[in-house]
Design a protein around this motif. Structure first.
Motif, mmCIF file in Angstrom:
data_model
loop_
_atom_site.group_PDB
_atom_site.id
_atom_site.type_symbol
_atom_site.label_atom_id
_atom_site.label_comp_id
_atom_site.label_asym_id
_atom_site.label_seq_id
_atom_site.Cartn_x
_atom_site.Cartn_y
_atom_site.Cartn_z
ATOM 1 N N SER A 1 -1.767 -2.713 -3.457
ATOM 2 C CA SER A 1 -2.384 -4.036 -3.275
ATOM 3 C C SER A 1 -3.755 -3.972 -2.621
ATOM 4 N N TYR A 2 -3.982 -2.979 -1.749
ATOM 5 C CA TYR A 2 -5.294 -2.906 -1.084
ATOM 6 C C TYR A 2 -6.376 -2.418 -2.033
ATOM 7 N N TYR B 1 -5.067 -7.934 -3.285
ATOM 8 C CA TYR B 1 -3.818 -8.625 -2.973
ATOM 9 C C TYR B 1 -3.481 -9.716 -3.989
#
Length: 229
Positions: free
Chosen positions: A80-81, A85
């Motif tokens: 996600s980073y 996100y």
């Protein structure tokens, strides 16, 4: 109904092209396990937000090759980073829908311990210094992201390194981050042939991106003296 039948119903010539591509990627790239290929296909869907039929097929393939619902959630949390996100959240919401539609096993809710309030991070010191010299608040953000992932154990270091390499190829971030992720993959025991196979596997998600990534990878191998068997 098999994926080939589903695609054939949309367009027969496309289905034939897709099947030939799948054979080359999934049957002829021997350096990667089917589990690793399933994980990298999901990573590509998140990065490119192909969350319709491709994501459905890849989630089903992941389940067939030993990737649990908890594994998939850790993968989404992990990337996600890099993917962003919002992209990972969209994939998570769609994943829940697909699991219900396909009757797949639900997650057991096995997460990992989050280090949110700590200091420092597992990022290599030279990288941390370089980022801090670039922008200190951004370095703090990067440290936080790294700490929050430090306790992940469902995915191997090799799998995590391959996932981040795939993000680099698809986003064409082929400088600092690509170098770090290739180095991590090699340190985990992956061979140069394995690493090259990860980049080659990404060709189905954008051939010209893979072309450029292979040029960068070759230069990196030459610089570092990576040895092929």
């Amino acid at each position: 109904m098999t994926s080939e039948i589903l695609v054939k119903a949309l367009d027969a010539p496309f289905a034939e092209m897709s099947a030939a591509t799948d054979r080359r990627m999934y049957e002829e790239i021997a350096e990667l396990s089917m589990r690793e290929k399933a994980l990298l296909s999901v990573v590509a869907d998140v990065c490119q937000q192909t969350l319709g039929l491709p994501f459905e097929l890849h989630v089903a393939a992941a389940a067939r090759h030993g990737v649990s619902a908890d594994d998939l959630r850790e993968l989404l949390r992990f990337i996600s980073y890099d993917s962003g996100y919002p992209a990972a959240l969209a994939a998570l919401a769609r994943l829940v829908e697909i699991e219900r539609e396909q009757g797949l096993p639900e997650p057991a809710g096995e997460g990992h311990e989050l280090d949110i309030e700590g200091e420092g991070s597992p990022i290599p010191a030279p990288v941390r210094r370089a980022v801090r010299n670039l922008d200190a608040p951004f370095a703090d953000y990067m440290d936080l992201q790294s700490r929050m992932r430090a306790g992940m154990r469902r995915l191997s270091v090799r799998e995590r390194a391959f996932a981040t390499m795939t993000v680099d190829v698809l986003f064409q971030t082929l400088e600092e981050s690509f170098r770090v992720h290739v180095t991590r993959a090699l340190a985990s025991g992956a061979t140069p042939e394995d690493v090259r196979a990860v980049v080659r596997f990404s060709a189905q998600f954008g051939m010209t991106k893979t072309w450029r990534a292979l040029r960068v990878l070759n230069a990196l191998f030459t610089e570092t003296g990576a040895v092929f068997a």
